[in-house]
Design an enzyme around this catalytic site. Structure first.
Site, PDB file in Angstrom:
ATOM      1  N   ASN A 113      -7.409  -2.599  14.311  1.00 48.05           N
ATOM      2  CA  ASN A 113      -9.048  -3.153  13.939  1.00 48.05           C
ATOM      3  C   ASN A 113      -8.955  -4.190  13.057  1.00 48.05           C
ATOM      4  OD1 ASN A 113      -7.612  -1.950  11.700  1.00 48.05           O
ATOM      5  ND2 ASN A 113      -9.277  -0.307  11.354  1.00 48.05           N
ATOM      6  N   GLU A 125      -9.378  -1.941   5.351  1.00 47.58           N
ATOM      7  CA  GLU A 125     -10.170  -1.489   6.674  1.00 47.58           C
ATOM      8  C   GLU A 125     -11.432  -2.446   6.904  1.00 47.58           C
ATOM      9  OE1 GLU A 125      -8.375   0.339   8.399  1.00 47.58           O
ATOM     10  OE2 GLU A 125      -8.086   2.478   8.027  1.00 47.58           O
ATOM     11  N   ASP A 156       0.733  -1.162  -0.188  1.00 49.26           N
ATOM     12  CA  ASP A 156      -0.069  -0.104   0.090  1.00 49.26           C
ATOM     13  C   ASP A 156       0.786   1.382   0.214  1.00 49.26           C
ATOM     14  OD1 ASP A 156       1.060  -0.325   2.545  1.00 49.26           O
ATOM     15  OD2 ASP A 156      -1.084  -0.708   3.273  1.00 49.26           O
ATOM     16  N   HIS A 187      -6.998  -4.741  10.342  1.00 46.56           N
ATOM     17  CA  HIS A 187      -6.900  -4.446   8.777  1.00 46.56           C
ATOM     18  C   HIS A 187      -5.450  -4.993   8.254  1.00 46.56           C
ATOM     19  CE1 HIS A 187      -4.521  -0.498   9.537  1.00 46.56           C
ATOM     20  NE2 HIS A 187      -3.651  -1.419   9.679  1.00 46.56           N
TER      21      HIS A 187
HETATM   22  P1  PGA Z   1       2.349  -1.563  13.033  1.00 51.26           P
HETATM   23  O1  PGA Z   1       1.071  -1.233  11.861  1.00 51.26           O
HETATM   24  O2  PGA Z   1       3.251  -2.601  12.559  1.00 51.26           O
HETATM   25  O3  PGA Z   1       2.925  -0.326  12.842  1.00 51.26           O
HETATM   26  O4  PGA Z   1       1.793  -1.754  14.168  1.00 51.26           O
HETATM   27  C1  PGA Z   1       0.605  -2.799  11.365  1.00 51.26           C
HETATM   28  C2  PGA Z   1      -0.485  -2.258  10.552  1.00 51.26           C
HETATM   29  O5  PGA Z   1      -1.322  -1.461  10.703  1.00 51.26           O
HETATM   30  O6  PGA Z   1      -0.825  -2.916   9.506  1.00 51.26           O
END
Ligand code: PGA
Length: 254
Positions: free
Chosen positions: A136, A143, A67, A138
């Protein structure tokens, strides 16, 4: 789905790097699906160390990232292109021409999404897709929502995600509101998926993803339908799984 317990973040990073490095050794022209965020940084550091010791060769590797923020250029220090250069690509012998990140500045974002789907198709699909997980649930920037989006698409980031990522920006107002992300079908088409989860903030999302119903409301839950998923999680992230399954070992075959 196999869940491997890691003692802590260092252990998680080493285990993840071992799996990625095995992929590179077994298939020197592998297509790696790469992820950003704090979680994979330790694994990338370990891969760089092994490269410096002469144990890994990235010269044939091609990569596609999950992404990118819409509206950020690759030079912006919070863009995911910048992140990848800074945390991995600048330190190993990968050819940057062989690395792909969606273009956050594309004037026509929809056309950029179609182009990105085509890039993945032209590469012949992803051999190993690395994933973090949001609090959450994702994956990439898919999302929680009502449907699983199939291909690369533009998403509106949830407030929770923007708040969580605000730590990297000088204020929440600077966090982009939209992103371009691979869709669920892009991710599910990968031959192997490696999902990393570290910290207590991921505990519920990880439990729901591995043991709850498969629902687009918890996007990572779709991975239960993939036949080759490895989850590596540290004890903090495993807390809710440990509590609800009474599993005490180091490998859980779910
Ligand atoms: P993080 O993010 O590795 O910074 O916890 C993971 C994500 O949001 O996919």
């Amino acid at each position: 789905m196999k869940i491997y317990a890691a003692k802590d973040y260092n252990d998680l990073s080493r285990k993840a790097a071992n799996i990625i490095s095995a992929q590179i050794i077994l298939k020197p022209d592998a297509i790696l699906g790469l992820a950003t965020g704090s979680t994979p940084v330790g694994a990338y550091k370990q891969l760089i160390a092994w490269y410096e010791e002469g144990d890994l060769d990235f010269s044939g590797i091609r990569s596609v990232n999950l992404d990118e923020y819409k509206g950020l250029s690759g030079e912006h220090d919070q863009s995911y292109r910048y992140f990848m250069n800074h945390n991995l690509f600048d330190h190993v012998n990968i050819d940057k021409e062989n690395t792909n990140v969606p273009n956050g500045l594309a004037e026509d974002a929809e056309a950029e999404c179609s182009r990105y789907n085509q890039v993945i198709r032209n590469l012949g699909g992803i051999d190993l897709q690395l994933l973090g997980i949001g609090g959450n649930g994702h994956i990439g920037f898919n999302e929680p929502c009502d449907v699983f989006e199939k291909g690369t698409h533009v998403v509106t980031l949830t407030e929770e995600t923007r708040q969580s990522n605000a730590r990297f920006f000088s204020s929440i107002d600077e966090v982009p509101t939209h992103a371009l992300t691979m869709g669920i079908q892009n991710i599910m088409s990968a031959k192997k998926v490696l999902l990393l989860a570290s910290g207590e903030a991921k505990s519920k999302a990880l439990y729901d993803s591995c043991f709850g119903p498969v629902t687009p409301d918890v996007p990572a839950s779709v991975l239960q339908l993939h036949n080759d998923v490895v989850v590596i999680a540290d004890e903090a992230a495993l807390a809710m799984i440990r509590e609800n399954t009474h599993w005490e070992g180091s490998v859980y075959d779910n």
